[in-house]
Design a protein around this motif. Structure first.
Motif, PDB file in Angstrom:
ATOM      1  N   PHE A   1      20.861  48.373 -15.193  1.00  0.00           N
ATOM      2  CA  PHE A   1      21.939  47.644 -15.860  1.00  0.00           C
ATOM      3  C   PHE A   1      21.408  46.875 -17.066  1.00  0.00           C
ATOM      4  N   LEU A   2      20.194  46.363 -16.988  1.00  0.00           N
ATOM      5  CA  LEU A   2      19.594  45.716 -18.149  1.00  0.00           C
ATOM      6  C   LEU A   2      19.391  46.733 -19.268  1.00  0.00           C
ATOM      7  N   MET A   3      18.894  47.920 -18.913  1.00  0.00           N
ATOM      8  CA  MET A   3      18.713  48.972 -19.924  1.00  0.00           C
ATOM      9  C   MET A   3      20.040  49.330 -20.586  1.00  0.00           C
TER      10      MET A   3
ATOM     11  N   ALA B   1      20.821  36.152 -24.239  1.00  0.00           N
ATOM     12  CA  ALA B   1      22.101  36.860 -24.138  1.00  0.00           C
ATOM     13  C   ALA B   1      22.094  37.833 -22.954  1.00  0.00           C
ATOM     14  N   LEU B   2      20.964  38.494 -22.727  1.00  0.00           N
ATOM     15  CA  LEU B   2      20.848  39.385 -21.567  1.00  0.00           C
ATOM     16  C   LEU B   2      21.064  38.608 -20.272  1.00  0.00           C
ATOM     17  N   GLY B   3      20.431  37.452 -20.176  1.00  0.00           N
ATOM     18  CA  GLY B   3      20.576  36.620 -18.988  1.00  0.00           C
ATOM     19  C   GLY B   3      22.021  36.213 -18.761  1.00  0.00           C
ATOM     20  N   ALA B   4      22.692  35.834 -19.838  1.00  0.00           N
ATOM     21  CA  ALA B   4      24.094  35.412 -19.727  1.00  0.00           C
ATOM     22  C   ALA B   4      24.979  36.584 -19.281  1.00  0.00           C
ATOM     23  N   GLU B   5      24.774  37.743 -19.869  1.00  0.00           N
ATOM     24  CA  GLU B   5      25.608  38.896 -19.532  1.00  0.00           C
ATOM     25  C   GLU B   5      25.364  39.405 -18.121  1.00  0.00           C
ATOM     26  N   LEU B   6      24.105  39.333 -17.682  1.00  0.00           N
ATOM     27  CA  LEU B   6      23.748  39.871 -16.369  1.00  0.00           C
ATOM     28  C   LEU B   6      23.712  38.798 -15.282  1.00  0.00           C
TER      29      LEU B   6
ATOM     30  N   THR C   1      12.850  37.768 -18.175  1.00  0.00           N
ATOM     31  CA  THR C   1      11.502  37.961 -18.715  1.00  0.00           C
ATOM     32  C   THR C   1      10.724  38.954 -17.864  1.00  0.00           C
ATOM     33  N   ARG C   2      10.788  38.785 -16.564  1.00  0.00           N
ATOM     34  CA  ARG C   2      10.070  39.691 -15.654  1.00  0.00           C
ATOM     35  C   ARG C   2      10.582  41.121 -15.789  1.00  0.00           C
ATOM     36  N   PHE C   3      11.902  41.291 -15.848  1.00  0.00           N
ATOM     37  CA  PHE C   3      12.483  42.631 -15.999  1.00  0.00           C
ATOM     38  C   PHE C   3      12.071  43.258 -17.328  1.00  0.00           C
TER      39      PHE C   3
ATOM     40  N   ALA D   1      15.578  49.131 -27.098  1.00  0.00           N
ATOM     41  CA  ALA D   1      15.087  50.257 -26.302  1.00  0.00           C
ATOM     42  C   ALA D   1      14.242  51.152 -27.193  1.00  0.00           C
ATOM     43  N   THR D   2      13.176  51.664 -26.625  1.00  0.00           N
ATOM     44  CA  THR D   2      12.357  52.645 -27.333  1.00  0.00           C
ATOM     45  C   THR D   2      13.066  53.993 -27.251  1.00  0.00           C
TER      46      THR D   2
END
Length: 144
Positions: free
Chosen positions: A42-44, A57-62, A70-72, A95-96
């Protein structure tokens, strides 16, 4: 039904956690072919959908703590799926190419998970339950 059993079945805390355990097992099975945990997948999805998103923003959305994000991100960057770019005081995540190649399998897993619980609950009931849980979560989170 015993009083204790009745209390458990009427307790949002207990029933939400029981549901979480069941849906987590289902999600882990469906996402296993991607090589990612459901949380990493889901983070990806968020990073692929929003290139350059910040960790905040990732933290807020997830709904994840900064340390968890940070760990993810560290784990996914180590695997070659994500990269960080410093933009002043802000770190942006993208994303790469290798990470973007995961997108079709992640979406297949998500659709499979959705279909799996829709088959059991009924599509409309599953969608309604999801919306109600999201609404309840937002309301309760705003009162912490």
């Amino acid at each position: 039904m015993t009083e204790a059993k009745s209390i458990l079945n009427q307790c949002l805390y207990f029933t939400a956690n029981a549901l979480s355990r069941v849906i987590t097992r289902m999600a882990e099975e469906e996402f296993r072919p991607t090589g990612l945990s459901p949380s990493h997948a889901f983070l990806m999805m968020q990073v692929i959908d929003q290139p350059g998103i910040t960790q905040k923003a990732l933290g807020a959305e997830l709904h994840l703590a900064p340390s968890t994000v940070t760990r993810f991100v560290d784990t996914l960057a180590y695997k070659g799926y994500l990269e960080r770019a410093v933009d002043g005081k802000t770190t942006r995540i993208t994303a790469t190419e290798r990470g973007c190649q995961l997108h079709p399998s992640i979406m297949t897993a998500w659709k499979s998970l959705h279909g799996r619980y829709a088959d059991v609950l009924g599509r409309a009931a599953g969608d309604t339950l999801t919306k109600e849980i999201d609404r309840a979560s937002s309301l309760l989170e705003n009162h912490l």
